[in-house]
Design an enzyme around this catalytic site. Structure first.
Site, PDB file in Angstrom:
ATOM      1  N   ASP A  92      30.154  47.548  44.763  1.00  0.00           N
ATOM      2  CA  ASP A  92      29.500  47.860  46.045  1.00  0.00           C
ATOM      3  C   ASP A  92      28.757  49.194  45.934  1.00  0.00           C
ATOM      4  O   ASP A  92      27.620  49.345  46.382  1.00  0.00           O
ATOM      5  CB  ASP A  92      30.495  47.831  47.219  1.00  0.00           C
ATOM      6  CG  ASP A  92      31.853  48.448  46.892  1.00  0.00           C
ATOM      7  OD1 ASP A  92      32.068  48.890  45.743  1.00  0.00           O
ATOM      8  OD2 ASP A  92      32.700  48.497  47.802  1.00  0.00           O
ATOM      9  N   LYS A 132      35.272  45.838  40.282  1.00  0.00           N
ATOM     10  CA  LYS A 132      35.857  46.021  41.617  1.00  0.00           C
ATOM     11  C   LYS A 132      37.348  46.207  41.401  1.00  0.00           C
ATOM     12  O   LYS A 132      38.192  45.455  41.906  1.00  0.00           O
ATOM     13  CB  LYS A 132      35.514  44.787  42.483  1.00  0.00           C
ATOM     14  CG  LYS A 132      35.895  44.903  43.944  1.00  0.00           C
ATOM     15  CD  LYS A 132      35.071  45.884  44.736  1.00  0.00           C
ATOM     16  CE  LYS A 132      35.638  46.028  46.129  1.00  0.00           C
ATOM     17  NZ  LYS A 132      35.055  47.143  46.893  1.00  0.00           N
ATOM     18  N   ASP A 164      24.838  38.598  38.138  1.00  0.00           N
ATOM     19  CA  ASP A 164      23.848  37.705  38.751  1.00  0.00           C
ATOM     20  C   ASP A 164      23.236  38.381  39.980  1.00  0.00           C
ATOM     21  O   ASP A 164      22.016  38.430  40.149  1.00  0.00           O
ATOM     22  CB  ASP A 164      24.542  36.388  39.138  1.00  0.00           C
ATOM     23  CG  ASP A 164      23.567  35.341  39.644  1.00  0.00           C
ATOM     24  OD1 ASP A 164      22.366  35.434  39.316  1.00  0.00           O
ATOM     25  OD2 ASP A 164      23.998  34.434  40.372  1.00  0.00           O
ATOM     26  N   TYR A 188      32.053  31.459  37.679  1.00  0.00           N
ATOM     27  CA  TYR A 188      31.128  30.341  37.468  1.00  0.00           C
ATOM     28  C   TYR A 188      31.763  29.251  36.617  1.00  0.00           C
ATOM     29  O   TYR A 188      31.337  28.105  36.668  1.00  0.00           O
ATOM     30  CB  TYR A 188      29.821  30.824  36.815  1.00  0.00           C
ATOM     31  CG  TYR A 188      28.953  31.655  37.728  1.00  0.00           C
ATOM     32  CD1 TYR A 188      29.518  32.476  38.688  1.00  0.00           C
ATOM     33  CD2 TYR A 188      27.578  31.621  37.646  1.00  0.00           C
ATOM     34  CE1 TYR A 188      28.751  33.246  39.530  1.00  0.00           C
ATOM     35  CE2 TYR A 188      26.787  32.391  38.489  1.00  0.00           C
ATOM     36  CZ  TYR A 188      27.377  33.203  39.422  1.00  0.00           C
ATOM     37  OH  TYR A 188      26.599  33.956  40.249  1.00  0.00           O
ATOM     38  N   ASP A 196      19.206  40.425  40.424  1.00  0.00           N
ATOM     39  CA  ASP A 196      18.180  40.082  41.419  1.00  0.00           C
ATOM     40  C   ASP A 196      17.753  41.347  42.154  1.00  0.00           C
ATOM     41  O   ASP A 196      16.566  41.581  42.389  1.00  0.00           O
ATOM     42  CB  ASP A 196      18.704  39.063  42.446  1.00  0.00           C
ATOM     43  CG  ASP A 196      18.350  37.629  42.072  1.00  0.00           C
ATOM     44  OD1 ASP A 196      18.255  37.340  40.865  1.00  0.00           O
ATOM     45  OD2 ASP A 196      18.162  36.800  42.987  1.00  0.00           O
TER      46      ASP A 196
END
Ligand code: IPM
Ligand code: MN
Length: 353
Positions: free
Chosen positions: A219, A187, A243, A142, A247
């Site tokens: 994942d 990851k 982020d 970001y 959600d």
């Protein structure tokens, strides 16, 4: 206690839920004898429209001079559908986080027993899910170097050791107060940045021998969250993964309108709902104010005012138990209450408590 609060209502449903947050903050302050001074400031699309900047200097100054920021949400469809827009409301939120040094975003994922029927997961899977996601908030893609051309574009996922270390310490401190289990989500099988995260986590974990640490690829973590959310206690991860996963976390609990968060670091802390600005609902008095109201509970708790926080949480539980609910969480056939009515009911309950 005397507190100066900067109120940043932002866009969409922001102004409506902000009013309810302030109402509850004030009711709680009156009950416990605190003195609150409020200063409102512009952010997001509202600030672009007014002064051409989603996080104006004046807003930054108001935030810097405050003890805490009560933030609502930003975003407006007129920018979403225009990829050529050079200035966007979301940049205001990112600028605020960066300028206030808010590197740690604390997002509790909790279920409310009476709302379990709203979860897309089976009752026995979601019941009792209770974990915190610690999202790194001022690094990674970001904020890394970007290139945006017609034929090529990239974002850089850069992390320094110091950035990783400080967010891990936040996670371990939370774990020490909870079930002493940290899951580092990365990851590392593909990304260099993730391998740094894992290396640093393996070192830092030695400083917290009472805490069990495990490592999970993002994942796999996204799968585990819906198969067995009860596995997690404290999850810590980089900005982008956090982020996305939060959600996912917010929807497994039944409603996105219920989850608050705190963003902390070196500057003034910010308390804000996880959800966005829901522009379609703007002005309709249907948005759920509970995430904003629970952000106020987190604000009090941040200052060590546990009783005040608990009073708000109890009032929220009571409103749910009494079926004083906004439409998206109301039971079949139940009366649907508006944003204002839910906020007022909770403030009145606190006054009477
Ligand atoms: C959030 C939001 C923001 C983010 C957006 C609005 C920039 O989605 O707080 O999760 O991506 O961090
Ligand atoms: Mn998000």
């Amino acid at each position: 206690m005397k507190l100066n609060i900067a109120v940043l209502a932002g866009d969409g449903i922001g102004p409506e839920i902000s009013v309810e947050g302030v109402k509850v903050l004030t009711a709680t302050a009156q009950k416990f004898g605190h003195e609150i001074n409020y200063t409102s400031a512009l952010v997001g699309a509202a600030a672009i429209d007014e002064v051409g900047d989603p996080f104006p200097q004046e807003t930054f100054d108001i935030c810097t001079n405050a003890d805490a920021v009560l933030f609502s949400c930003v975003g407006d469809p007129k920018f979403d559908n225009n990829p050529n827009a050079t200035v966007r409301p979301e940049q205001g939120l990112l600028a605020m986080r960066k300028k206030l040094g808010l590197f740690a975003n604390i997002r509790p994922i909790q279920t409310f027993d009476c709302l379990i029927h709203k979860s897309p997961l089976k009752d026995d899977i979601v019941r009792g899910a209770d974990f915190i996601c610690i999202r790194e908030l001022t690094g990674g893609m970001y904020f890394g170097e970007k290139c945006e051309g017609e034929e090529m574009a990239y974002d850089t996922n850069k992390y320094t050791r110091a950035e990783v270390e400080r967010i891990l310490h936040v996670a371990y401190k939370y774990a020490m107060q909870r079930r002493r289990h940290v899951t580092v989500v990365d990851k590392a099988n593909v990304l260099a940045s993730s391998r740094l995260w894992r290396k640093v986590a393996q070192e830092i974990s030695q400083q917290y021998p009472e805490v069990t640490t495990d490592y999970m690829y993002v994942d796999n973590a996204s799968m585990r969250m819906i198969q067995d959310p009860g596995f997690f206690d404290v999850m810590v991860t980089e900005n982008t993964f956090g982020d996305i996963l939060t959600d996912e976390g917010s929807c497994i609990t039944g409603s996105m309108g219920l989850l608050p968060s705190a963003s902390t670091g070196t500057g003034t802390p910010v308390f804000e709902p996880i959800h966005g600005s829901w522009p379609q609902a703007k002005g309709l008095n249907i948005a759920n104010p509970l995430a904003q109201i629970l952000s106020v509970a987190m604000l009090y708790e941040y200052f060590g005012l546990e009783k005040e926080g608990k009073t708000i949480r109890d009032a929220v539980d009571a409103s749910l138990a009494a079926n004083i609910r906004t439409p998206e969480i109301q039971v079949a056939g139940g009366e649907k209450y508006g944003t204002k009515e839910v906020g007022q009911w909770i403030a009145d309950y606190i006054n009477k408590a």
